[in-house]
Design a protein around this motif. Structure first.
Motif, PDB file in Angstrom:
ATOM      1  N   ALA A  22     -18.812  34.392 -90.573  1.00  0.00           N
ATOM      2  CA  ALA A  22     -19.173  33.252 -89.731  1.00  0.00           C
ATOM      3  C   ALA A  22     -20.649  33.302 -89.350  1.00  0.00           C
ATOM      4  N   GLU A  23     -21.127  34.467 -88.917  1.00  0.00           N
ATOM      5  CA  GLU A  23     -22.531  34.584 -88.532  1.00  0.00           C
ATOM      6  C   GLU A  23     -23.448  34.472 -89.736  1.00  0.00           C
ATOM      7  N   GLU A  24     -23.026  35.009 -90.873  1.00  0.00           N
ATOM      8  CA  GLU A  24     -23.841  34.890 -92.081  1.00  0.00           C
ATOM      9  C   GLU A  24     -23.910  33.437 -92.538  1.00  0.00           C
ATOM     10  N   TYR A  25     -22.784  32.747 -92.444  1.00  0.00           N
ATOM     11  CA  TYR A  25     -22.745  31.334 -92.830  1.00  0.00           C
ATOM     12  C   TYR A  25     -23.710  30.519 -91.974  1.00  0.00           C
ATOM     13  N   LEU A  26     -23.760  30.817 -90.680  1.00  0.00           N
ATOM     14  CA  LEU A  26     -24.631  30.081 -89.780  1.00  0.00           C
ATOM     15  C   LEU A  26     -26.102  30.428 -90.000  1.00  0.00           C
ATOM     16  N   CYS A  27     -26.424  31.730 -89.998  1.00  0.00           N
ATOM     17  CA  CYS A  27     -27.830  32.153 -90.022  1.00  0.00           C
ATOM     18  C   CYS A  27     -28.404  32.259 -91.435  1.00  0.00           C
ATOM     19  N   GLY A  72     -26.876  31.224 -94.176  1.00  0.00           N
ATOM     20  CA  GLY A  72     -26.455  30.088 -94.969  1.00  0.00           C
ATOM     21  C   GLY A  72     -27.178  28.821 -94.550  1.00  0.00           C
ATOM     22  N   LEU A  73     -26.662  28.179 -93.522  1.00  0.00           N
ATOM     23  CA  LEU A  73     -27.206  26.894 -93.093  1.00  0.00           C
ATOM     24  C   LEU A  73     -28.656  26.989 -92.637  1.00  0.00           C
ATOM     25  N   LEU A  74     -28.952  27.902 -91.716  1.00  0.00           N
ATOM     26  CA  LEU A  74     -30.299  27.950 -91.142  1.00  0.00           C
ATOM     27  C   LEU A  74     -31.341  28.370 -92.179  1.00  0.00           C
ATOM     28  N   MET A  75     -31.064  29.431 -92.925  1.00  0.00           N
ATOM     29  CA  MET A  75     -32.065  29.910 -93.871  1.00  0.00           C
ATOM     30  C   MET A  75     -32.315  28.897 -94.979  1.00  0.00           C
ATOM     31  N   GLN A  76     -31.268  28.234 -95.444  1.00  0.00           N
ATOM     32  CA  GLN A  76     -31.466  27.220 -96.478  1.00  0.00           C
ATOM     33  C   GLN A  76     -32.210  26.009 -95.926  1.00  0.00           C
ATOM     34  N   THR A  77     -31.916  25.662 -94.662  1.00  0.00           N
ATOM     35  CA  THR A  77     -32.629  24.539 -94.043  1.00  0.00           C
ATOM     36  C   THR A  77     -34.108  24.849 -93.911  1.00  0.00           C
ATOM     37  N   PHE A  78     -34.436  26.049 -93.400  1.00  0.00           N
ATOM     38  CA  PHE A  78     -35.838  26.446 -93.277  1.00  0.00           C
ATOM     39  C   PHE A  78     -36.499  26.530 -94.651  1.00  0.00           C
ATOM     40  N   GLY A  79     -35.741  27.004 -95.638  1.00  0.00           N
ATOM     41  CA  GLY A  79     -36.285  27.097 -96.985  1.00  0.00           C
ATOM     42  C   GLY A  79     -36.628  25.732 -97.562  1.00  0.00           C
ATOM     43  N   SER A  80     -35.809  24.736 -97.261  1.00  0.00           N
ATOM     44  CA  SER A  80     -36.076  23.385 -97.754  1.00  0.00           C
ATOM     45  C   SER A  80     -37.280  22.765 -97.059  1.00  0.00           C
ATOM     46  N   ALA A 140     -34.113  35.122 -88.859  1.00  0.00           N
ATOM     47  CA  ALA A 140     -33.949  36.422 -88.206  1.00  0.00           C
ATOM     48  C   ALA A 140     -34.301  36.329 -86.720  1.00  0.00           C
ATOM     49  N   ILE A 141     -35.301  35.513 -86.400  1.00  0.00           N
ATOM     50  CA  ILE A 141     -35.653  35.302 -84.994  1.00  0.00           C
ATOM     51  C   ILE A 141     -34.502  34.646 -84.245  1.00  0.00           C
ATOM     52  N   ILE A 142     -33.942  33.602 -84.844  1.00  0.00           N
ATOM     53  CA  ILE A 142     -32.815  32.910 -84.202  1.00  0.00           C
ATOM     54  C   ILE A 142     -31.620  33.844 -84.082  1.00  0.00           C
ATOM     55  N   PHE A 143     -31.386  34.634 -85.114  1.00  0.00           N
ATOM     56  CA  PHE A 143     -30.284  35.600 -85.081  1.00  0.00           C
ATOM     57  C   PHE A 143     -30.452  36.577 -83.928  1.00  0.00           C
ATOM     58  N   SER A 144     -31.669  37.049 -83.696  1.00  0.00           N
ATOM     59  CA  SER A 144     -31.910  37.971 -82.578  1.00  0.00           C
ATOM     60  C   SER A 144     -31.745  37.272 -81.239  1.00  0.00           C
ATOM     61  N   ALA A 194     -33.185  46.975 -78.624  1.00  0.00           N
ATOM     62  CA  ALA A 194     -31.995  46.514 -79.325  1.00  0.00           C
ATOM     63  C   ALA A 194     -32.248  45.153 -79.976  1.00  0.00           C
ATOM     64  N   ALA A 195     -33.027  44.301 -79.305  1.00  0.00           N
ATOM     65  CA  ALA A 195     -33.353  42.983 -79.862  1.00  0.00           C
ATOM     66  C   ALA A 195     -34.184  43.125 -81.135  1.00  0.00           C
ATOM     67  N   ILE A 196     -35.110  44.093 -81.145  1.00  0.00           N
ATOM     68  CA  ILE A 196     -35.894  44.355 -82.355  1.00  0.00           C
ATOM     69  C   ILE A 196     -34.971  44.820 -83.478  1.00  0.00           C
ATOM     70  N   GLY A 197     -34.006  45.665 -83.113  1.00  0.00           N
ATOM     71  CA  GLY A 197     -33.035  46.126 -84.105  1.00  0.00           C
ATOM     72  C   GLY A 197     -32.242  44.984 -84.693  1.00  0.00           C
ATOM     73  N   VAL A 198     -31.823  44.040 -83.844  1.00  0.00           N
ATOM     74  CA  VAL A 198     -31.063  42.879 -84.331  1.00  0.00           C
ATOM     75  C   VAL A 198     -31.929  42.017 -85.243  1.00  0.00           C
ATOM     76  N   PHE A 199     -33.213  41.879 -84.872  1.00  0.00           N
ATOM     77  CA  PHE A 199     -34.129  41.131 -85.740  1.00  0.00           C
ATOM     78  C   PHE A 199     -34.226  41.792 -87.113  1.00  0.00           C
ATOM     79  N   CYS A 200     -34.340  43.121 -87.137  1.00  0.00           N
ATOM     80  CA  CYS A 200     -34.406  43.854 -88.409  1.00  0.00           C
ATOM     81  C   CYS A 200     -33.151  43.610 -89.236  1.00  0.00           C
ATOM     82  N   VAL A 201     -31.984  43.619 -88.560  1.00  0.00           N
ATOM     83  CA  VAL A 201     -30.726  43.342 -89.249  1.00  0.00           C
ATOM     84  C   VAL A 201     -30.760  41.944 -89.866  1.00  0.00           C
ATOM     85  N   GLY A 202     -31.163  40.963 -89.073  1.00  0.00           N
ATOM     86  CA  GLY A 202     -31.224  39.592 -89.568  1.00  0.00           C
ATOM     87  C   GLY A 202     -32.192  39.443 -90.729  1.00  0.00           C
ATOM     88  N   PHE A 203     -33.322  40.152 -90.647  1.00  0.00           N
ATOM     89  CA  PHE A 203     -34.320  40.056 -91.706  1.00  0.00           C
ATOM     90  C   PHE A 203     -33.799  40.689 -92.998  1.00  0.00           C
TER      91      PHE A 203
END
Length: 233
Positions: free
Chosen positions: A111-116, A118-126, A139-143, A152-161
């Motif tokens: 679910a989180e991958e689909y949102l961040c 999937g939808l968000l990354m493809q939208t930003f890419g377009s 990755a920023i939005i994910f954090s 911990a927020a930096i860690g989450v950003f790294c995960v998202g990236f």
């Protein structure tokens, strides 16, 4: 509504803290995905298949291989040291909660991958036509969706990236979804069972360990792809 029904059946107190609150949040996140999907489909007419794998079909082989690799890495770096170095204190918990701890991460991770990724990354890419920009922005939005303290927020950003990179590199959500599921599964079980080591690691140690657990599966997958075409359909 869905969350309330499931928790009523499982006998979980949603007002309590700890694992109950985490499970409740996970179910709520999962329940939002159909609404998000329908909204984007009505607005943009985006096929679901292109949101999870832009140029090919969803590949269960990639997902299962990524899941097994990540599971082994987590087992080596978390379970083995816990069993060898200390006597874990396991608290009593209901069977229903344990089942949710095993099942929910599988769905929530997607679910989180689909949102961040999937939808968000493809939208930003377009919008920007530059992959690294799309990976960075999602990755920023994910954090921001995980309001933790700074380290911990930096860690989450790294995960998202990193999840964004492997999604772009593999042209699909399979690897990121599998890695996300394993990470959440271990976190849910540790919290649900009250697992503790004899000495609690400090924040810096936890940060470094999380980066290790994040990077090693990616390196293994990358090497396997170079040698054996890991992402071939």
């Amino acid at each position: 509504m869905i969350s309330s029904v499931i928790f009523k059946i499982a006998g979980v107190n949603v007002k309590a803290g700890g694992i109950e609150r985490i499970i409740y949040s996970s179910i709520t996140m999962i329940a939002l995905i159909p609404g998000i999907y329908i909204g984007f489909k009505l607005l943009y007419k985006i096929p679901f298949s292109t949101q999870i794998a832009p140029i090919r079909k969803w590949n269960w082989g990639i997902y299962i291989k990524s899941f097994i690799i990540t599971l082994i890495v987590y087992g080596v770096f978390q379970v083995v040291p816990l069993l060898v170095s200390g006597k874990p204190n396991i608290t009593n918990t209901s069977i229903a909660v344990l089942i949710l701890c095993l099942i929910l991460p599988l769905v929530q991770g997607f679910a989180e991958e689909y949102l961040c990724r999937g939808l968000l990354m493809q939208t930003f890419g377009s919008w920007f036509k530059i992959p690294i920009v799309a990976i960075f922005l999602q990755a920023i939005i994910f954090s921001l969706l995980h309001p933790y303290e700074i380290l911990a927020a930096i860690g989450v950003f790294c995960v998202g990236f990193v999840y964004g990179f492997i999604t772009w590199y593999g042209q699909g959500l399979e690897s990121a979804s599998a890695m996300h599921a394993v990470n959440n599964m271990f976190a849910f079980l540790a919290l649900g069972l009250g697992l503790q080591q004899t000495e609690s690691p400090n924040e810096v140690f936890s940060f470094v360990m999380n980066l290790v657990l994040l990077v090693i599966p990616i390196i293994i997958i990358f090497v396997l792809d170079k040698k054996f075409n890991f992402f071939d359909s």
